[in-house]
Motif scaffolding. Structure first.
Motif, PDB file in Angstrom:
ATOM      1  N   VAL A 154       0.838  -1.206   0.000  1.00  0.00           N
ATOM      2  CA  VAL A 154       0.000   0.000   0.000  1.00  0.00           C
ATOM      3  C   VAL A 154       0.872   1.255   0.000  1.00  0.00           C
ATOM      4  N   ARG A 155       1.922   1.263   0.823  1.00  0.00           N
ATOM      5  CA  ARG A 155       2.824   2.421   0.843  1.00  0.00           C
ATOM      6  C   ARG A 155       3.503   2.613  -0.517  1.00  0.00           C
ATOM      7  N   HIS A 156       3.918   1.507  -1.119  1.00  0.00           N
ATOM      8  CA  HIS A 156       4.562   1.567  -2.438  1.00  0.00           C
ATOM      9  C   HIS A 156       3.608   2.156  -3.472  1.00  0.00           C
ATOM     10  N   ALA A 157       2.357   1.694  -3.450  1.00  0.00           N
ATOM     11  CA  ALA A 157       1.381   2.148  -4.443  1.00  0.00           C
ATOM     12  C   ALA A 157       1.048   3.630  -4.272  1.00  0.00           C
ATOM     13  N   THR A 158       0.827   4.074  -3.050  1.00  0.00           N
ATOM     14  CA  THR A 158       0.468   5.476  -2.833  1.00  0.00           C
ATOM     15  C   THR A 158       1.634   6.400  -3.171  1.00  0.00           C
ATOM     16  N   ALA A 159       2.860   5.935  -2.944  1.00  0.00           N
ATOM     17  CA  ALA A 159       4.023   6.757  -3.275  1.00  0.00           C
ATOM     18  C   ALA A 159       4.179   6.920  -4.784  1.00  0.00           C
ATOM     19  N   LEU A 160       3.715   5.931  -5.547  1.00  0.00           N
ATOM     20  CA  LEU A 160       3.864   5.957  -7.006  1.00  0.00           C
ATOM     21  C   LEU A 160       2.546   6.223  -7.720  1.00  0.00           C
ATOM     22  N   ALA A 161       1.574   6.789  -7.024  1.00  0.00           N
ATOM     23  CA  ALA A 161       0.228   6.923  -7.590  1.00  0.00           C
ATOM     24  C   ALA A 161       0.226   7.604  -8.947  1.00  0.00           C
ATOM     25  N   ASP A 162       0.941   8.726  -9.067  1.00  0.00           N
ATOM     26  CA  ASP A 162       0.944   9.449 -10.347  1.00  0.00           C
ATOM     27  C   ASP A 162       1.568   8.602 -11.455  1.00  0.00           C
ATOM     28  N   GLY A 163       2.590   7.820 -11.119  1.00  0.00           N
ATOM     29  CA  GLY A 163       3.243   6.988 -12.119  1.00  0.00           C
ATOM     30  C   GLY A 163       2.451   5.760 -12.511  1.00  0.00           C
TER      31      GLY A 163
END
Length: 304
Positions: free
Chosen positions: A284-293
């Motif tokens: 979840v942390r990985h996904a939210t950090a890369l949301a724009d990408g």
């Protein structure tokens, strides 16, 4: 507080749902007297009456209504815990991340980038039907889901990844097909394609206060994307999709036009509310950090 037998809770749920001891006993494959004794014992443990017994059927007391709602959740949590324990024991355990077919690009980007980062627990991508996503998270057969709002949020937590405009798919001969954008009011008399099993609110785009003035015209029911595209191309219906999905949806005979006053389509990352998995939290942390990408790239645009 008395220890509550989980079997009795399951018996109670069956009686509450069937509203009848005979039908509940048949469903549970047990005798009616044994079921009645079990419910009496449960009422003794709880310390209050749960049912009002009539000549044929039963009604729930106020306490019974509360217990029914909570008991369903307890049973789900126990079943989920068992499935997760069995999955964790497997030597090739991986986080299972699900998405609908229309979001396969975001799913691929998320899982690939997560695995390339060398996380301790790898992830695997799975495409599922939208009707199954929430249930798979709740029963432990999936860990994380990419889900478009609205969805059944019972027992789930979620974070927004991104939102994007909606477009309307129109047959190329439609009078509005060449427009740069349209307003919802211009589409009010158009039949809207409906997904099989979908609830009306899932494609109702007007704000609640405007619904009486802008009721949808029910269109044909479709079961897959091929049927969806076909009814649009044949002029039998229009259809609404997120802008990113329109890149793959537009085909011969179909055009996508942005709807300027439609609410955005929101993609959220969901997981079970009771999850204590460090691996799920990491993803979840990985996904939210890369949301724009993670956004879908239009054809010809650079990949993040």
């Amino acid at each position: 507080m008395a220890d509550i037998d989980l079997r009795r809770l399951r018996y109670f749920v069956a009686v509450a749902e069937e509203r009848n001891f005979t039908r509940a006993a048949e469903r549970l494959m047990m005798t009616q007297p044994a079921l009645s004794r079990a419910i009496r014992s449960l009422e003794d443990d709880v310390g209050t009456s749960l049912l009002v017994r009539g000549y044929r059927d039963v009604e729930l007391t106020r306490a019974g209504l509360v217990l029914l709602e909570q008991a369903r959740g307890v049973d789900d949590q126990v079943n989920t815990a068992v499935r997760l324990a069995r999955r964790a024991e497997a030597e090739d355990f991986r986080l299972r991340v699900t998405a609908r077919g229309c979001d396969v690009d975001v799913l691929s980007r998320l899982v690939s980038s997560y695995n390339l980062a060398g996380r301790p627990v790898p992830a695997v991508a799975t495409v599922v039907e939208w009707q199954e996503q929430g249930d798979q998270l709740r029963d432990g057969s999936a860990d994380v889901g990419l889900m478009r709002t609205p969805f059944d949020e019972r027992g789930l937590d979620s974070d927004e990844l991104f939102s994007e405009p909606r477009v309307v798919l129109l047959p190329e001969r439609h009078p509005l097909a060449r427009a740069d954008e349209v307003a919802l009011a211009q589409l009010a008399d158009q039949p809207v394609a409906r997904w099989k099993g979908d609830h009306r609110d899932a494609f109702l785009l007007w704000p609640a206060e405007d619904v009486p003035q802008h009721e949808w015209v029910p269109g044909p029911v479709v079961g897959d994307t091929s049927q969806f595209h076909a009814v649009v191309r044949l002029g039998q219906a229009i259809g609404f999709v997120p802008e990113s999905v329109s890149f793959a949806s537009v085909s011969a005979g179909v055009r996508a036009v942005r709807v300027r006053d439609a609410p955005p389509s929101v993609l959220r990352l969901a997981w079970t509310r009771t999850s204590t998995s460090a691996a799920v939290a990491d993803l979840v942390r990985h996904a939210t950090a890369l949301a724009d990408g993670l956004r879908y790239a239009a054809p010809g645009s650079p990949t993040p």
